[in-house]
Design an enzyme around this catalytic site. Structure first.
Site, PDB file in Angstrom:
ATOM      1  N   ARG A 289      55.281  47.300  42.014  1.00 19.23           N
ATOM      2  CA  ARG A 289      53.923  46.842  41.746  1.00 19.23           C
ATOM      3  C   ARG A 289      53.271  46.142  42.935  1.00 19.23           C
ATOM      4  O   ARG A 289      52.098  46.350  43.220  1.00 19.23           O
ATOM      5  CB  ARG A 289      53.937  45.895  40.540  1.00 19.23           C
ATOM      6  CG  ARG A 289      54.209  46.643  39.272  1.00 19.23           C
ATOM      7  CD  ARG A 289      54.312  45.729  38.087  1.00 19.23           C
ATOM      8  NE  ARG A 289      54.455  46.540  36.873  1.00 19.23           N
ATOM      9  CZ  ARG A 289      54.582  46.058  35.661  1.00 19.23           C
ATOM     10  NH1 ARG A 289      54.596  44.755  35.475  1.00 19.23           N
ATOM     11  NH2 ARG A 289      54.695  46.847  34.628  1.00 19.23           N
ATOM     12  N   GLU A 377      56.773  34.076  28.892  1.00 22.46           N
ATOM     13  CA  GLU A 377      56.152  34.097  30.222  1.00 22.46           C
ATOM     14  C   GLU A 377      55.903  32.693  30.752  1.00 22.46           C
ATOM     15  O   GLU A 377      55.815  32.484  31.970  1.00 22.46           O
ATOM     16  CB  GLU A 377      54.831  34.887  30.161  1.00 22.46           C
ATOM     17  CG  GLU A 377      54.172  35.083  31.513  1.00 22.46           C
ATOM     18  CD  GLU A 377      52.921  35.943  31.459  1.00 22.46           C
ATOM     19  OE1 GLU A 377      52.681  36.608  30.428  1.00 22.46           O
ATOM     20  OE2 GLU A 377      52.171  35.951  32.460  1.00 22.46           O
TER      21      GLU A 377
END
Lengths: 564, 112
Positions: A289, A377
């Site tokens: 990414r 997260e």
């Protein structure tokens, strides 16, 4: 004022929070699961359309150590290896458990199908067709939580602060959004499960409630943040034409199933010019990414962008029948947006997607504040400088389960230590709310998002970061310490003001860490310090000092001896 | 292009008042985009629910748009006038916000 008490309080009812609730209740605790949105509807999990990495060994032989090695490689030397190991090893248990709970992982030839996502050494990623991974995970967990004895769920509760008595977390204080009434929640242990901070950026794939509020809650409670400079930009977020009804990051699974091709504005392929590793034998794309984001930004910068300022993504080489087979009903949603993949490409560009940093925890997901735990997260460290594709949901479930177990164990051996005095400062803040005819906190949030996008994106310079810091500090002064409010139920101004209060604090933590790190690594690219500097193979820690977030420590890399 | 959003605004128990907002837009933008524009540029107090923004994943932005129940996040803006009102079969909280949580997920479970 409403006062409730429980053993374990969980703030945030996404994938991590719901899993934590299930495990804490299973361990015998009374659980209160609150969310500012509806239960299991807000947050990142429900939006995930993509794949979930776990070394199930269904598609081909695999073991969690292989997944762990890929996670560490993607993290570029900065992973907290104890956390990464939990993600990879216990992720397998959780993904199997979700299968037992009938989440519906896609199958072929009698086994769970595993796709080969970039950065993985083999097919490892499970999913639910079609683009239904997140909704299916959320729905399964919503049902499971609902049927778990000992869990009370309450939506529309906005938590303003963790409540701390003598340095120990004793609950949380906030208000009920529908009635505006103050709410105090006493708990033996508290879990923050509020997700990341991608709402700080103008173009993001986040839910509304992901402005980093959990980080700000943790900071003000006395906990530390780690790796805050690492914000992952997802390279091929949908850009044009306008697409609604689908998550903007939806294209990736089709890229690795069908080999969608990226072109620049001149209709040239360009990924190979940025690849440093070997290409895959099946010819599918290889850029992780961070590298793909870099490639698209650099093409746009060189004047080779698509009309809307990104790159073209084309599936025109794929026969229509195969598109229909792979996209299923999504083809119809695309058609309602005026998109026909057989006729032309769409435009994509990097979009803020995930945050590797977060609250610093140990392997029991406990923070520096006794009684305060974090999962999902909101935890920093497991993914280092760049998250491997497919690790997001896995960590939500694996960390949620662990934090739920730890918080329940803590609650078994500790008493409630709530005092009204501990909540007084937060209640005073809420009582100070005042109506304003001039200030607009929604506009100030938009201003902060534009600033973060233009000055604190994946490519950074000292000059831009210093300018951003000055503007953030000015914005923090403008926010002040008296909440703006409309005075109406479901007070949009008060909610925006409280979000902004959190967002400026969290934005500052990202910028100061990015300024200090004078090298380029993973998701943090300094144009004035290109290339990795091994002296920076360390993690930066920040905390509040005199009410202002500052860098407080640099930690040498923590290696897990038994595995590494 | 410009759309005029006519929003039925009210708090619970008070008569609703029509508020008009002229919103510039480009084709493809949605009612939710328009409402967010209003909050940022015209009236920061306008209350409406949303979470996932435009993915149609959270299902929180349901309201009455031109007389029909629809999601604000997937209904497109068009030139002219669009009428927005809260869901009629749910208890009104404020403006376009109604009590949509299942009863067992409410702070006050016994409210309707």
């Amino acid at each position: 004022m409403i006062h409730l008490q429980t053993d374990v309080l969980i703030i945030g009812a996404g994938g991590a929070g719901m899993y934590a609730a299930i495990e804490a209740a299973k361990a015998g605790s009374q659980v209160l699961l609150v969310d500012r949105s509806l239960i299991g509807r807000g947050g990142a999990t429900v939006m995930a359309m993509m794949t979930v990495a776990a070394a199930l060994g269904e598609q081909c032989p695999d073991s969690w150590e292989n997944h762990f090695a890929d996670t560490l490689a993607a993290g570029q030397g900065l992973c907290d290896e104890a956390l990464s190991a939990i993600l990879c090893e216990e992720g397998v248990t959780r993904i199997r458990e979700m299968d037992d709970w009938k989440v519906g992982w896609a199958r072929e030839d009698g086994h769970i199908k595993q796709a080969h996502a970039p950065g993985h050494d083999r097919p490892r990623c499970v999913y639910v067709d079609f683009l239904n991974t997140g909704p299916a995970v959320s729905k399964t967990l919503r049902g499971k939580v609902k049927n778990t004895t000992g869990v009370r769920r309450i939506g529309d509760v906005f938590i303003v602060d963790i409540t701390v008595q003598d340095g120990v977390a004793c609950g949380a204080t906030g208000f009920h959004m529908e009635s505006g009434e103050a709410v105090t929640l006493a708990a033996k242990s508290v879990i923050i499960a509020t997700g990341g901070l991608t709402r700080l950026y103008g173009r993001n794939s986040a839910s509304l409630n992901m402005g980093g509020d959990g980080y700000a809650l943790a900071l003000r409670a006395g906990a530390e943040l780690i790796d805050m400079e690492f914000v992952q930009f997802f390279p091929i977020g949908h850009l044009a034409p306008r697409l609604v009804g689908l998550d903007p990051i939806m294209w990736d699974p089709f890229r690795y199933k069908l080999g969608g091709t990226l072109y620049n504005g001149l209709m040239e392929t360009f990924e190979d010019n940025y690849a440093t590793g070997p290409t895959r034998s099946d010819g599918n794309y290889v850029l992780t990414r961070d590298k793909a984001t870099y490639a698209i930004f650099k093409e746009v910068e060189a004047g080779r962008g698509s009309p809307a300022g990104g790159a073209y993504l084309s599936f025109q080489h794929v026969p229509e029948a195969e598109l229909r087979r792979n996209f299923g009903p999504v083809i119809d949603t695309l058609a309602s947006n005026g998109i026909d993949l057989t006729k032309g490409p769409i435009e994509v560009a990097p979009i803020a997607h995930y945050h590797m940093g977060g609250v610093r925890v140990d392997a029991s997901f406990s923070t520096a504040v006794p009684g305060l735990f974090v999962c999902g997260e909101a935890v920093g460290g497991a993914n280092g400088a760049n998250r491997l594709s497919g690790n997001g949901i896995t960590e939500a479930l694996a960390f949620g389960a662990r934090a739920g177990q730890s918080a329940a164990a803590y609650a078994h051996t500790h008493m409630l230590c709530w005092t009204a005095h501990a909540a007084a400062a937060t209640l005073d803040l809420l009582a100070r709310r005042a109506q304003s005819r001039t200030a607009n906190p929604a506009q100030m949030i938009a201003q902060l998002q534009a600033l973060m996008a233009s000055h604190v994106g994946p490519f950074r310079t000292q000059a831009k970061l210093e300018a951003a810091l000055a503007e953030i500090d000015a914005l923090a002064d403008a926010v002040g310490d008296a909440p703006l409010a409309s005075g109406l139920p479901f007070d949009a101004m008060l909610i925006d003001w409280l979000d902004l209060r959190n967002m400026v604090q969290v934005a500052r933590s990202v910028v100061i860490a990015a300024l200090a790190r004078t090298e380029s690594r993973g998701a943090h690219q300094r144009e004035d310090f290109p290339g990795r500097d091994d002296a920076w193979t360390l993690n930066q820690v920040s905390a509040l000092r005199g009410g202002v977030v500052e860098l407080v420590a640099r930690l040498p890399r923590t290696q897990l001896e038994s595995v590494a | 292009m410009i759309v005029t959003l006519i929003v039925a605004r009210a708090a619970a128990g008070t008569p609703s008042v029509e508020a008009r907002f002229d919103v510039p837009f480009t084709p493809g933008q949605t009612v939710l985009d328009g409402l967010r524009y209003v909050r940022t540029h015209a009236d920061p107090s306008l209350a409406f629910r949303y979470s996932c923004i435009n993915a149609n994943a959270c299902k929180e932005c349901m309201m009455v748009i031109d007389g029909k129940v629809a999601y604000a996040c997937t209904t497109r803006l068009h030139e002219g006038v669009q009428h927005l009102a809260p869901l009629p079969n749910k208890r009104l909280v404020s403006d376009l916000v109604t009590e949509i949580a299942p009863p067992d997920e409410r702070l006050f479970p016994r409210s309707q």
